[in-house]
Design an enzyme around this catalytic site. Structure first.
Site, mmCIF file in Angstrom:
data_model
loop_
_atom_site.group_PDB
_atom_site.id
_atom_site.type_symbol
_atom_site.label_atom_id
_atom_site.label_comp_id
_atom_site.label_asym_id
_atom_site.label_seq_id
_atom_site.Cartn_x
_atom_site.Cartn_y
_atom_site.Cartn_z
ATOM 1 N N CYS A 126 35.452 74.782 27.742
ATOM 2 C CA CYS A 126 35.878 73.990 27.949
ATOM 3 C C CYS A 126 34.385 72.943 28.921
ATOM 4 C CB CYS A 126 37.256 73.468 29.389
ATOM 5 S SG CYS A 126 37.356 73.962 30.469
ATOM 6 N N TYR A 127 34.620 72.279 29.380
ATOM 7 C CA TYR A 127 33.374 72.032 30.162
ATOM 8 C C TYR A 127 33.277 72.539 30.954
ATOM 9 C CZ TYR A 127 29.762 68.698 31.606
ATOM 10 O OH TYR A 127 28.639 68.210 31.636
#
Length: 387
Positions: A126-127
């Protein structure tokens, strides 16, 4: 590249969201500050990392990554998506407790399993590689190793110490495990999960989005294909209102479960009760009758493996799923429910407010029928007979 079912909107190139608009009108991740490369091997061939790792070509080649699963607000940069040695899948999702990650878990687990079966190496990110991606990897570990949530979480955390799914994702992962690591539309907890998501949308938009129309069940009085044997009818006109599978059962909270009282004891108890109003007596009798009838037909009516039955469940109020005959429920946040045939008031509904049963349990959203207004019937070979 595989995409999630949700559609991505075009953003202007000046957006502060960390993405850059392409000629195709699709936002992709170009400018970001995700920190240094962070990647860990959680299981053989399965890597969990951050956005920086997923966009660093040298890292991808070093770990021999062949598949990338992205869970982020925007897709990866175009040069990563177009890399000939990569197969990618993108899920558009924010790291918020009310986001519906559950709907994506089965597809993500299948993507990981397929990649590993091809002897590939998968990077899930994800981030920051903390919540969204770790939730997906935990879901895979639960299914792959037949683990409950906590052992799977601890296994992943032992490999990547700062993983931490948000509270909403944790609840959804536990539900995913309860359903056998797949989506079971007959699971009551899943139905309630979907209703709550729909309620959030109704609170914001004041209208039910098309993506949630499936939570409104078909009218059982119209459905002719594989009709259910147990139905609830309007007591006045006997119009079919709900099937047994539409009922959302709950246990009494403020009082202990009561056994079905034999008729002779019931009469003695009734003689000792103080005088009641006609409506109070009618509601009490209706709820008591439904308890007795439900007890008699429980074994025959709860045969579905996906149906979660709780013994001694409450019948003070009959909570049900939203059903197509319920007038204008897609256009109003709350209101009354009337029989579509005789127009007798049957109950109430609210997408946004909780309804508290006399037993103490609450339901949100709530669609309920008053027990004294309906009756339970059993259908035998398409002939309806009142039990």
């Amino acid at each position: 590249m595989e995409q999630s079912q949700s559609q991505r909107q075009a953003w202007p190139s000046s957006s502060a969201g960390g993405g850059k608009a392409q000629d195709s009108g699709v936002l992709t991740r170009e400018d970001f500050d995700g920190g240094p490369v962070s990647i860990d091997e959680v299981d053989t061939g399965l890597f969990l990392g951050n956005l920086t790792a997923a966009t660093h070509m040298e890292t991808l080649r070093s770990f021999k990554i062949t598949h990338i699963l992205t869970l982020d607000s925007v897709p990866l940069p175009q040069h990563i998506l177009e890399a000939s040695f990569l197969t990618t899948k993108y899920i558009q999702i924010a790291d918020m407790p009310r986001e519906d990650i559950l709907q994506h878990l089965e597809g993500c687990v299948d993507f990981i399993s397929s990649a590993l079966a091809q002897q590939g190496n998968v990077l899930v990110h994800c981030y920051f590689g903390v919540s969204r991606s770790s939730s997906t990897v935990i879901a895979y570990m639960m299914k792959r190793h037949n683990l409950d949530f906590l052992p799977a979480y601890e296994l992943v955390k032992a490999k990547r110490r700062f993983v931490q799914p948000n509270a909403g994702f944790v609840s959804q992962l536990k539900l995913f495990r309860r359903m056998g690591c797949k989506i079971d539309p007959n699971c009551q907890r899943y139905k309630i999960h979907r209703l709550r998501l729909a309620g959030e949308q109704m609170r914001k938009a004041k209208i039910l989005p098309q993506s949630f129309h499936s939570v409104v069940r078909p009218d059982p009085d119209i459905t002719r294909e594989n009709p259910e044997p147990i139905v609830f009818r309007c007591r006045r006109c006997r119009r079919v209102l709900a099937s047994k599978s539409h009922v959302l059962e709950h246990k009494p909270r403020d009082r202990p479960p009561q056994e079905v009282v034999p008729k002779e004891k019931e009469e003695v108890a009734a003689a000792k009760l103080p005088a009641q109003s006609h409506d109070q007596a009618e509601n009490h009798h209706g709820a008591r009758m439904l308890e007795q009838l439900s007890e008699r037909i429980r074994q025959s009516s709860l045969g579905s493996p996906g149906h979660e039955s709780t013994p001694n469940y409450c019948r003070s109020i009959l909570f049900v799923e939203p059903i197509a005959w319920m007038h204008r429920i897609m256009l109003n946040t709350q209101g009354r429910l009337y029989c579509p045939k005789c127009e007798q008031k049957l109950g109430n509904f609210s997408w946004i407010n909780a309804c508290k049963c006399p037993c103490g349990e609450t339901m949100t959203p709530a669609f309920y029928l008053i027990p004294s207004k309906v009756e339970l019937s059993k259908a035998v070979q398409n002939v309806q007979t009142t039990v």
